[in-house]
Write an enzyme that holds these catalytic residues in place. Sequence first.
Site, PDB file in Angstrom:
ATOM      1  N   ASP A  12      -8.261   8.051  -0.547  1.00  0.00           N
ATOM      2  CA  ASP A  12      -8.011   8.580   0.784  1.00  0.00           C
ATOM      3  C   ASP A  12      -7.195   9.868   0.583  1.00  0.00           C
ATOM      4  O   ASP A  12      -6.599  10.062  -0.483  1.00  0.00           O
ATOM      5  CB  ASP A  12      -7.219   7.515   1.562  1.00  0.00           C
ATOM      6  CG  ASP A  12      -6.561   8.079   2.789  1.00  0.00           C
ATOM      7  OD1 ASP A  12      -7.261   8.709   3.586  1.00  0.00           O
ATOM      8  OD2 ASP A  12      -5.324   7.911   2.934  1.00  0.00           O
ATOM      9  N   ASP A  14      -4.973  11.913   3.403  1.00  0.00           N
ATOM     10  CA  ASP A  14      -3.677  11.961   4.101  1.00  0.00           C
ATOM     11  C   ASP A  14      -2.833  10.720   3.816  1.00  0.00           C
ATOM     12  O   ASP A  14      -3.284   9.591   4.048  1.00  0.00           O
ATOM     13  CB  ASP A  14      -3.901  12.040   5.615  1.00  0.00           C
ATOM     14  CG  ASP A  14      -4.488  13.366   6.029  1.00  0.00           C
ATOM     15  OD1 ASP A  14      -3.750  14.358   6.058  1.00  0.00           O
ATOM     16  OD2 ASP A  14      -5.701  13.401   6.305  1.00  0.00           O
ATOM     17  N   ARG A 136      -4.768  18.684  18.911  1.00  0.00           N
ATOM     18  CA  ARG A 136      -4.816  19.033  17.489  1.00  0.00           C
ATOM     19  C   ARG A 136      -4.232  20.417  17.212  1.00  0.00           C
ATOM     20  O   ARG A 136      -3.935  20.751  16.083  1.00  0.00           O
ATOM     21  CB  ARG A 136      -6.260  18.977  16.948  1.00  0.00           C
ATOM     22  CG  ARG A 136      -6.902  17.615  16.995  1.00  0.00           C
ATOM     23  CD  ARG A 136      -7.981  17.447  15.941  1.00  0.00           C
ATOM     24  NE  ARG A 136      -7.405  17.490  14.627  1.00  0.00           N
ATOM     25  CZ  ARG A 136      -6.754  16.475  14.047  1.00  0.00           C
ATOM     26  NH1 ARG A 136      -6.625  15.329  14.673  1.00  0.00           N
ATOM     27  NH2 ARG A 136      -6.246  16.609  12.857  1.00  0.00           N
ATOM     28  N   ASP A 211      -3.529   4.387   2.250  1.00  0.00           N
ATOM     29  CA  ASP A 211      -2.268   3.963   2.871  1.00  0.00           C
ATOM     30  C   ASP A 211      -2.450   3.209   4.189  1.00  0.00           C
ATOM     31  O   ASP A 211      -1.598   2.429   4.579  1.00  0.00           O
ATOM     32  CB  ASP A 211      -1.332   5.170   3.102  1.00  0.00           C
ATOM     33  CG  ASP A 211      -1.898   6.162   4.107  1.00  0.00           C
ATOM     34  OD1 ASP A 211      -3.137   6.364   4.118  1.00  0.00           O
ATOM     35  OD2 ASP A 211      -1.118   6.731   4.893  1.00  0.00           O
ATOM     36  N   TYR A 223     -10.716  -1.000   1.840  1.00  0.00           N
ATOM     37  CA  TYR A 223      -9.676  -1.649   1.036  1.00  0.00           C
ATOM     38  C   TYR A 223     -10.005  -3.133   0.843  1.00  0.00           C
ATOM     39  O   TYR A 223      -9.757  -3.714  -0.213  1.00  0.00           O
ATOM     40  CB  TYR A 223      -8.331  -1.483   1.755  1.00  0.00           C
ATOM     41  CG  TYR A 223      -7.170  -2.253   1.191  1.00  0.00           C
ATOM     42  CD1 TYR A 223      -6.493  -1.805   0.063  1.00  0.00           C
ATOM     43  CD2 TYR A 223      -6.719  -3.425   1.814  1.00  0.00           C
ATOM     44  CE1 TYR A 223      -5.411  -2.508  -0.438  1.00  0.00           C
ATOM     45  CE2 TYR A 223      -5.636  -4.127   1.316  1.00  0.00           C
ATOM     46  CZ  TYR A 223      -4.987  -3.664   0.188  1.00  0.00           C
ATOM     47  OH  TYR A 223      -3.914  -4.363  -0.294  1.00  0.00           O
ATOM     48  N   ASP A 225     -13.106  -4.446   1.120  1.00  0.00           N
ATOM     49  CA  ASP A 225     -14.515  -4.665   0.790  1.00  0.00           C
ATOM     50  C   ASP A 225     -14.637  -5.311  -0.598  1.00  0.00           C
ATOM     51  O   ASP A 225     -13.908  -4.959  -1.532  1.00  0.00           O
ATOM     52  CB  ASP A 225     -15.246  -3.318   0.804  1.00  0.00           C
ATOM     53  CG  ASP A 225     -16.751  -3.484   0.815  1.00  0.00           C
ATOM     54  OD1 ASP A 225     -17.349  -3.349   1.898  1.00  0.00           O
ATOM     55  OD2 ASP A 225     -17.324  -3.767  -0.266  1.00  0.00           O
ATOM     56  N   THR A 228     -14.915  -3.166  -3.815  1.00  0.00           N
ATOM     57  CA  THR A 228     -13.805  -2.356  -4.338  1.00  0.00           C
ATOM     58  C   THR A 228     -12.624  -3.236  -4.744  1.00  0.00           C
ATOM     59  O   THR A 228     -12.450  -4.346  -4.246  1.00  0.00           O
ATOM     60  CB  THR A 228     -13.267  -1.349  -3.283  1.00  0.00           C
ATOM     61  OG1 THR A 228     -12.682  -2.091  -2.219  1.00  0.00           O
ATOM     62  CG2 THR A 228     -14.349  -0.450  -2.750  1.00  0.00           C
TER      63      THR A 228
HETATM   64  O1  M1P Z   1      -6.224  10.784   7.382  1.00  0.00           O
HETATM   65  C1  M1P Z   1      -7.471  11.037   7.930  1.00  0.00           C
HETATM   66  C2  M1P Z   1      -7.317  11.509   9.350  1.00  0.00           C
HETATM   67  O2  M1P Z   1      -6.794  12.821   9.337  1.00  0.00           O
HETATM   68  C3  M1P Z   1      -6.580  13.378  10.576  1.00  0.00           C
HETATM   69  O3  M1P Z   1      -5.687  12.581  11.281  1.00  0.00           O
HETATM   70  P1  M1P Z   1      -4.368  13.084  12.066  1.00  0.00           P
HETATM   71  O4  M1P Z   1      -4.624  14.451  12.538  1.00  0.00           O
HETATM   72  O5  M1P Z   1      -4.214  12.060  13.160  1.00  0.00           O
HETATM   73  O6  M1P Z   1      -3.217  13.005  11.116  1.00  0.00           O
HETATM   74  C4  M1P Z   1      -7.876  13.437  11.353  1.00  0.00           C
HETATM   75  O7  M1P Z   1      -8.725  14.364  10.737  1.00  0.00           O
HETATM   76  C5  M1P Z   1      -8.531  12.079  11.404  1.00  0.00           C
HETATM   77  O8  M1P Z   1      -9.817  12.175  11.945  1.00  0.00           O
HETATM   78  C6  M1P Z   1      -8.653  11.496  10.035  1.00  0.00           C
HETATM   79  O9  M1P Z   1      -9.130  10.185  10.108  1.00  0.00           O
END
Ligand code: M1P
Length: 250
Positions: A12, A14, A136, A211, A223, A225, A228
């Site tokens: 992942d 973020d 956003r 996370d 996570y 599944d 994996t």
């Molecule tokens: O971590 C993935 C997510 O990243 C963004 O989320 P946010 O702006 O809420 O931090 C978005 O692009 C979201 O679609 C995506 O799942």
Amino acid sequence: MAPRKNILYLFDVDGTLTKPRQKIANDLKDFLLNEVKPRVAIGLVSGSDYPKIVEQMTGEEITNEFDYVFCENGVMHYRQGELKSTQSILNYIGEQTLQKVINFALGYMSKLELPAKRGNFVEFRSSMINICPVGRSCSQSERDEFSRFDIEHKVRAKFVEALQNEFQGSKLTFALGGQISVDVFPTGWDKTYCLEHVADENFSEIRFFGDKTTPGGNDYEIYNDARTVGHHVTSPDDTKHQLKQCLNIN
Ligand code: M1P
């Protein structure tokens, strides 16, 4: 070094490789490319779209170093910068349902009082809609402020519940995005979707690092599944720490 194993490590983005919506740190980038990639295949799987992932990986050249780049949960599949496959939420659910979701979401968000509201409340992507109560186009400090407010007041969790109630039986999934938003996509188009793209590679093992692994989080399905081995991580530093353990790197 021994030849690379037929193993895939999926990450992942973020909260796992970067702080939410921020760029990957140089030391983790170097570690992934110089220590992890020579040992196992590496891939990214994010809810975000391609431009955001490229920005967070600090450019297309670095992004292309990953063996696989799965955007929008893997529904958008890239290899070496080339789009291999895609899907359309619009074709799948149709204009009428799409508008019902957007109208309901905008109506719900219009009643929220938040520390700040900016613009771009609904982002339409190929395979999902991203809905964001603060908007956003908020700044980093407004994002952080909303995130703290959300942790305290459960704004997004209540929003997800309202969407689920309103669209029962619609075959849509509503999941917490990263820090400030809610992702809406056809049920099944979660991150497990990317596993279909690697099925023919017959990896002896696929590990996933993420996370948001609890129910309602967008890492939950992959996570858990059976295909994996799931790793719950708490930060990019923790990801590095767990990678060192898995690969016996000092
Ligand atoms: O971590 C993935 C997510 O990243 C963004 O989320 P946010 O702006 O809420 O931090 C978005 O692009 C979201 O679609 C995506 O799942």
